[in-house]
Scaffold this motif. Structure first.
Motif, PDB file in Angstrom:
ATOM      1  N   TYR A 172       0.853  -1.172   0.000  1.00 45.43           N
ATOM      2  CA  TYR A 172       0.000   0.000   0.000  1.00 45.43           C
ATOM      3  C   TYR A 172       0.888   1.221   0.000  1.00 45.43           C
ATOM      4  O   TYR A 172       2.063   1.154   0.388  1.00 45.43           O
ATOM      5  CB  TYR A 172      -0.910  -0.002   1.243  1.00 45.43           C
ATOM      6  N   VAL A 174       2.400   4.420   1.436  1.00 46.30           N
ATOM      7  CA  VAL A 174       2.608   4.908   2.800  1.00 46.30           C
ATOM      8  C   VAL A 174       3.424   6.189   2.761  1.00 46.30           C
ATOM      9  O   VAL A 174       4.052   6.536   1.752  1.00 46.30           O
ATOM     10  CB  VAL A 174       3.340   3.857   3.662  1.00 46.30           C
ATOM     11  N   SER A 185       2.622   7.016   9.975  1.00 43.52           N
ATOM     12  CA  SER A 185       1.174   7.168   9.832  1.00 43.52           C
ATOM     13  C   SER A 185       0.888   8.598   9.370  1.00 43.52           C
ATOM     14  O   SER A 185       1.754   9.475   9.433  1.00 43.52           O
ATOM     15  CB  SER A 185       0.472   6.907  11.168  1.00 43.52           C
ATOM     16  N   GLN A 359       3.598  -3.346   4.092  1.00 45.00           N
ATOM     17  CA  GLN A 359       3.530  -2.975   5.496  1.00 45.00           C
ATOM     18  C   GLN A 359       2.388  -3.733   6.164  1.00 45.00           C
ATOM     19  O   GLN A 359       1.565  -4.382   5.508  1.00 45.00           O
ATOM     20  CB  GLN A 359       3.274  -1.467   5.626  1.00 45.00           C
ATOM     21  N   TRP A 360       2.349  -3.617   7.488  1.00 44.57           N
ATOM     22  CA  TRP A 360       1.232  -4.164   8.260  1.00 44.57           C
ATOM     23  C   TRP A 360       0.242  -3.036   8.529  1.00 44.57           C
ATOM     24  O   TRP A 360       0.629  -1.910   8.868  1.00 44.57           O
ATOM     25  CB  TRP A 360       1.717  -4.757   9.577  1.00 44.57           C
ATOM     26  N   PHE A 361      -1.041  -3.353   8.398  1.00 46.44           N
ATOM     27  CA  PHE A 361      -2.096  -2.365   8.584  1.00 46.44           C
ATOM     28  C   PHE A 361      -3.158  -2.906   9.544  1.00 46.44           C
ATOM     29  O   PHE A 361      -3.333  -4.122   9.677  1.00 46.44           O
ATOM     30  CB  PHE A 361      -2.766  -2.020   7.247  1.00 46.44           C
ATOM     31  N   CYS A 362      -3.882  -1.971  10.163  1.00 43.51           N
ATOM     32  CA  CYS A 362      -4.995  -2.340  11.036  1.00 43.51           C
ATOM     33  C   CYS A 362      -6.257  -1.658  10.517  1.00 43.51           C
ATOM     34  O   CYS A 362      -6.266  -0.433  10.301  1.00 43.51           O
ATOM     35  CB  CYS A 362      -4.710  -1.900  12.475  1.00 43.51           C
ATOM     36  N   ARG A 363      -7.288  -2.450  10.300  1.00 40.94           N
ATOM     37  CA  ARG A 363      -8.564  -1.890   9.850  1.00 40.94           C
ATOM     38  C   ARG A 363      -9.230  -1.188  11.037  1.00 40.94           C
ATOM     39  O   ARG A 363      -9.378  -1.772  12.112  1.00 40.94           O
ATOM     40  CB  ARG A 363      -9.492  -2.995   9.329  1.00 40.94           C
ATOM     41  N   ASP A 400      -7.284   3.124   7.320  1.00 35.39           N
ATOM     42  CA  ASP A 400      -6.556   2.019   7.929  1.00 35.39           C
ATOM     43  C   ASP A 400      -5.211   2.533   8.446  1.00 35.39           C
ATOM     44  O   ASP A 400      -4.574   3.391   7.828  1.00 35.39           O
ATOM     45  CB  ASP A 400      -6.347   0.889   6.916  1.00 35.39           C
ATOM     46  N   TRP A 401      -4.788   1.985   9.552  1.00 34.64           N
ATOM     47  CA  TRP A 401      -3.597   2.465  10.276  1.00 34.64           C
ATOM     48  C   TRP A 401      -2.390   1.617   9.886  1.00 34.64           C
ATOM     49  O   TRP A 401      -2.391   0.406  10.071  1.00 34.64           O
ATOM     50  CB  TRP A 401      -3.892   2.379  11.762  1.00 34.64           C
ATOM     51  N   CYS A 402      -1.382   2.274   9.330  1.00 32.59           N
ATOM     52  CA  CYS A 402      -0.114   1.574   9.043  1.00 32.59           C
ATOM     53  C   CYS A 402       0.620   1.427  10.374  1.00 32.59           C
ATOM     54  O   CYS A 402       1.061   2.416  10.964  1.00 32.59           O
ATOM     55  CB  CYS A 402       0.729   2.379   8.052  1.00 32.59           C
TER      56      CYS A 402
END
Length: 891
Positions: A172, A174, A185, A359-363, A400-402
């Motif tokens: 994604y 970033v 972020s 990267q890792w993301f949080c919905r 969504d939070w990187c």
């Protein structure tokens, strides 16, 4: 009784904190029948130093915690620090650079050891400074965001969110910081207004002689263009739908696409699409299945995909070269000055580079909706309420939070990649094998979690979660969070989301938002030279004085403003003085001196809880009413976070009511050398009021009150565990307070006349009073001896009306006409001038009141009692005007 003449805060502050902490006075009980009160400290960076923002917030937290503890709550103020990922890593990397090393020279394991060593060496500074503030923290429960328990909580949250599909790994776009070499972020890459350029470039339409002009602020990214876009409703370019453009310099064919995101009013209405280097273009590229050509790398340099002429150049150097080439080829139409907002790294201020990265993301959408609902339905309340809108605005537009960062210091992402089957294993404990194929060839993800990920768990992870501890059961949800407006997004919102998700309840019931601490209305900065070091002012004015100043400054305004005066010292050095802190230091001295007077005169007096029972005179009934009124108002102010009102209530009661009046009125009895039973009772009452006053003052000024309380007859080991005074509402008597106010006003007015007329202190005056109200006449008659002593009068005569008199000073207060014969005492011309000034002042106020009462809007819309008060005041002014006019005639 031996008590120093001068209050020395330094010695007292050094003395008491080790006692408080050593005896465990502030250790909360995991299980208790008392109601719970809990504040989890916003964890300062472990590498940090105390600043005035900390001092302000910690003062407010400590006031509330001490107050609740004294009220009988099982109060916990939980301290701790944050590992501050990137900030801490940068500090240690700078140290390595001075040694000619990089973290890569050490390797990850050795570098982490180096950071831990530095943390142990330097990390205790902020904790020592918090102790200096007098903070009543429970240090037995101190936490660190990288300690074992919190690390377990972080892993548990990550795994649960991953298992629910709320954490995912993907490519994604970033925000990338080329200097710090990590993803950021959106909150960590705030947009700053910059003066840039808008470049208009011609793109040729294939198989025609037509050109379209594209506007861009970043021409170097055109090397990665994979399309040209127009708005589908823009009639100017309908004929280009489905056509192809030729990318200048490179020659690549670019399809014309249509997308609603294109703004027809921006530039020419035609935009270049660079999916690998712009967030909007990235999303457009996904919608239209466009290729992603990466032409800028993580160092901010051009890649080989940008072409041989640009490969290896810094992105801004490439811009200059490309613009020159476009100009040479006649493709640069024009360049305009253009002000726009550009993302910058919050820490190093480098211009961020949007890059496509794995990267890792949080919905966040589902959790955000729950957090919005919790505030809207009142489970958590923002104070001031206006800050809730800021909270809602961000959550309603959340992305969504990187959560991954390319660092070595922090919570390492608990994901392992199999070298054989290429599957990912996410686990609560370090696995030995791949969860899919069983292979032992697994490697852990190199990245760490965003620092704010662990901070978001702070209210419940610090209480022992995921274990169901007694602390968690007792103290969650916490009672209140006090923090700055600048981290409503970073922290408050994320704590709300995580608390609701994993605890099923909000993390705190109330959020009190503080503003900035300013100096003379300006934000503190090193460049302006107006930074206030809290440790410096603690040393100069005393910690209690600084605490009182900060709490007093928290009023209706969003920010806290400190006054500062600069002057030159004897040898020319600049000296900074803070008038409000000096005034608070004077208040501390007043407390000390008043207590000293009482202590020196009550030897042998015992604490008597029934000191105010039985028959009481006016002064005693008045101070008892004022004391209970003050307790009631102070409690109400703190219940509603009105810190200014709380401190001013204490100040005016202690200085004005207790020191200036009650002590002075009681002196003859308290200081009597041969004490009678009446004198003993007077001393008991004096002690009663002083002791309760110290308990009221303690949450705000803990050091001086502890020291003085121990000099008094008292019960218990420490004032901080003594019960907070409760208001006896039956002892509050408004009529008694009004009667005493008449006596005080009378004495004050006589003193003022003496001062204005320069009547020598050694001279006693005769006073004639005209009082028509029978009740008021009796009150004044009962206070005659006090009036004589405190206003230096040889005689006080009460009449129905004043006789015709010449050569006398006249004054008026509500209900009382005052005459002081001046024969041989004053300059009559000066007295006439004084009365004329007072008459002018009365007439000015009367005119304003008349105008207000003549205004229909005021009469109709104001509260009836306000209108009535205005009418009564106007009538009183008319009486005063008539009296002064008669006095002038008599002179």
């Amino acid at each position: 009784m031996q008590i120093p003449k001068v209050y020395d805060p330094t010695e007292i502050e050094r003395k008491w904190y080790p006692i408080w902490e050593g005896k465990g006075y502030y250790v909360a009980q995991a299980e208790s029948d008392k109601p719970a009160f809990c504040i989890a400290i916003p964890p300062p960076n472990v590498t940090g130093y105390l600043h005035m923002g900390h001092a302000l917030q910690h003062t407010l937290m400590d006031i509330l915690t001490r107050w609740r503890r004294m009220q009988g709550y099982n109060a916990l103020w939980l301290p701790g620090t944050d590992h501050a990922g990137i900030s801490t890593q940068i500090v240690v990397e700078r140290q390595l650079a001075e040694e000619g090393l990089t973290r890569y020279d050490l390797g990850r394991e050795e570098f982490e050891k180096r950071v831990w060593q530095w943390k142990e060496h330097a990390g205790g500074t902020i904790q020592r400074q918090i102790r200096r503030e007098g903070a009543s923290c429970d240090w037995t429960r101190e936490r660190f965001t990288l300690d074992e328990g919190l690390s377990q909580a972080v892993r548990e949250v990550f795994v649960r969110l991953y298992e629910e599909g709320l954490i995912y790994r993907g490519s994604y776009i970033v925000n990338w910081c080329p200097k710090d070499q990590t993803a950021l972020s959106d909150l960590e890459a705030p947009k700053e207004e910059v003066r840039g350029k808008l470049y208009y470039i011609n793109y040729k339409v294939k198989d025609s002689n037509e050109f379209v002009t594209v506007a861009t602020t970043r021409p170097e990214t055109m090397l990665g263009d994979t399309a040209v876009a127009v708005n589908p409703s823009d009639e100017r370019y309908r004929h280009l739908h489905g056509r192809v453009a030729i990318l200048p310099i490179v020659g690549r064919e670019l399809p014309f696409i249509t997308d609603e995101i294109v703004e027809p009013d921006f530039g020419t209405g035609v935009v270049k699409v660079t999916p690998a280097h712009d967030p909007n273009d990235f999303r457009m590229g996904l919608r239209h299945s466009l290729a992603q050509v990466v032409v800028i790398d993580k160092q901010g340099k051009m890649t080989e995909a940008a072409g041989a002429e640009f490969a290896g150049l810094d992105r801004f150097e490439a811009r200059k070269k490309l613009v020159a080439m476009l100009k040479d080829q006649g493709l640069l139409v024009k360049v305009e000055d253009y002000i726009h907002k550009v993302g910058h790294c919050q820490r190093c201020h480098t211009v961020i580079e949007p890059l496509v990265s794995t990267q890792w993301f949080c919905r966040m959408r589902e959790m955000a909706d729950a957090a919005i609902a919790a505030v809207k339905d009142g489970r958590t309340q923002f104070i001031p309420e206006s800050w809730a809108k800021v909270y809602f605005d961000w959550l309603e537009n959340i992305q969504d939070w990187c959560i991954s960062r390319q660092l070595w210091w922090g919570h390492r992402i608990p994901a392992w990649y199999c070298q054989d089957c290429l599957k990912v294993t996410v686990a609560r404990t370090d696995p030995q094998n791949c969860s899919s194929c069983g292979s032992e060839k697994i490697l852990q993800d190199e990245d760490v979690l965003d620092t704010w990920f662990s901070s978001a768990l702070w209210p419940f992870s610090t209480l022992g979660w995921p274990e169901q501890t007694a602390d968690l059961k007792t103290f969650y949800p916490t009672s209140v969070m006090i923090t700055g407006f600048d981290i409503i997004f970073f922290w408050i919102a994320r704590m709300m989301m995580m608390g609701l998700k994993f605890m099923g309840d909000v993390p705190f019931r109330k959020v009190f938002i503080t503003g900035l601490v300013r100096v003379e209305g300006e934000k503190m900065s090193k460049m302006k030279g107006n930074v206030v070091d809290p440790l410096d002012v603690f040393e100069r004015y005393g910690t209690d004085a600084v605490r009182f100043t900060l709490a007093s400054a928290v009023g209706s305004s969003a920010d806290v403003d400190l006054q500062m005066i600069k002057r030159k010292g004897a040898d020319g050095e600049e000296i900074r003085e803070y008038p409000k802190m000096e005034a608070a230091r004077n208040f501390a001295n007043k407390i000390w001196n008043a207590a000293r007077f009482v202590l020196l005169n009550i030897e042998g007096t015992k604490h008597n809880p029934a000191a105010f029972e039985g028959e009481l005179g006016l002064y005693d009934r008045w101070i008892l009413s004022k004391l209970n009124h003050t307790i009631e108002r102070f409690n109400d102010a703190l219940e509603n976070f009105r810190f200014f009102d709380a401190t001013q209530t204490l100040y005016h009661f202690f200085w004005d009511d207790f020191c200036d009046w009650y002590i002075e009125l009681s002196k003859p009895l308290v200081t009597a050398k041969d004490p009678s039973a009446e004198s003993v009772r007077a001393r008991e009452r004096m002690l009663y009021v002083l002791e309760r006053s110290l308990r009221m003052l303690h949450p705000v000024m803990p050091y001086i009150t502890e020291e003085l309380w121990h000099m008094l007859p008292h019960e218990g080991e420490t004032i901080s565990l003594a019960p907070f005074p409760t208001a006896d509402l039956s002892a509050i008597d408004e009529s008694v307070e009004a009667d005493m106010n008449s006596v005080i006003s009378l004495i004050t007015k006589i003193r003022n006349v003496r001062a204005e007329m320069n009547i020598p202190n050694a001279e006693s005056v005769k006073v004639k009073l005209a009082i028509k109200d029978e009740h008021l006449s009796k009150i004044v008659a009962s206070a005659t001896e006090a009036i004589k002593r405190l206003a230096r009068c040889s005689e006080v005569e009460i009449l129905d009306q004043l006789p015709e008199m010449r050569s006398c000073a006249r004054a008026v207060i509500t209900g009382i006409d005052i005459a002081i014969p001046l024969e041989g005492l004053i300059d009559l011309d000066k007295e006439r001038e004084r009365l004329k000034k007072e008459l002018l002042k009365i007439e000015t106020e009367a005119e304003k009141l008349q105008a207000r009462l003549a205004n229909p809007n005021f009469v109709e819309r104001a509260q009836p009692e306000v209108v009535e008060q205005s009418r009564l005041r106007l009538a009183d002014l008319h009486v005063q005007r008539q009296t002064i006019t008669k006095t002038l005639e008599s002179l």
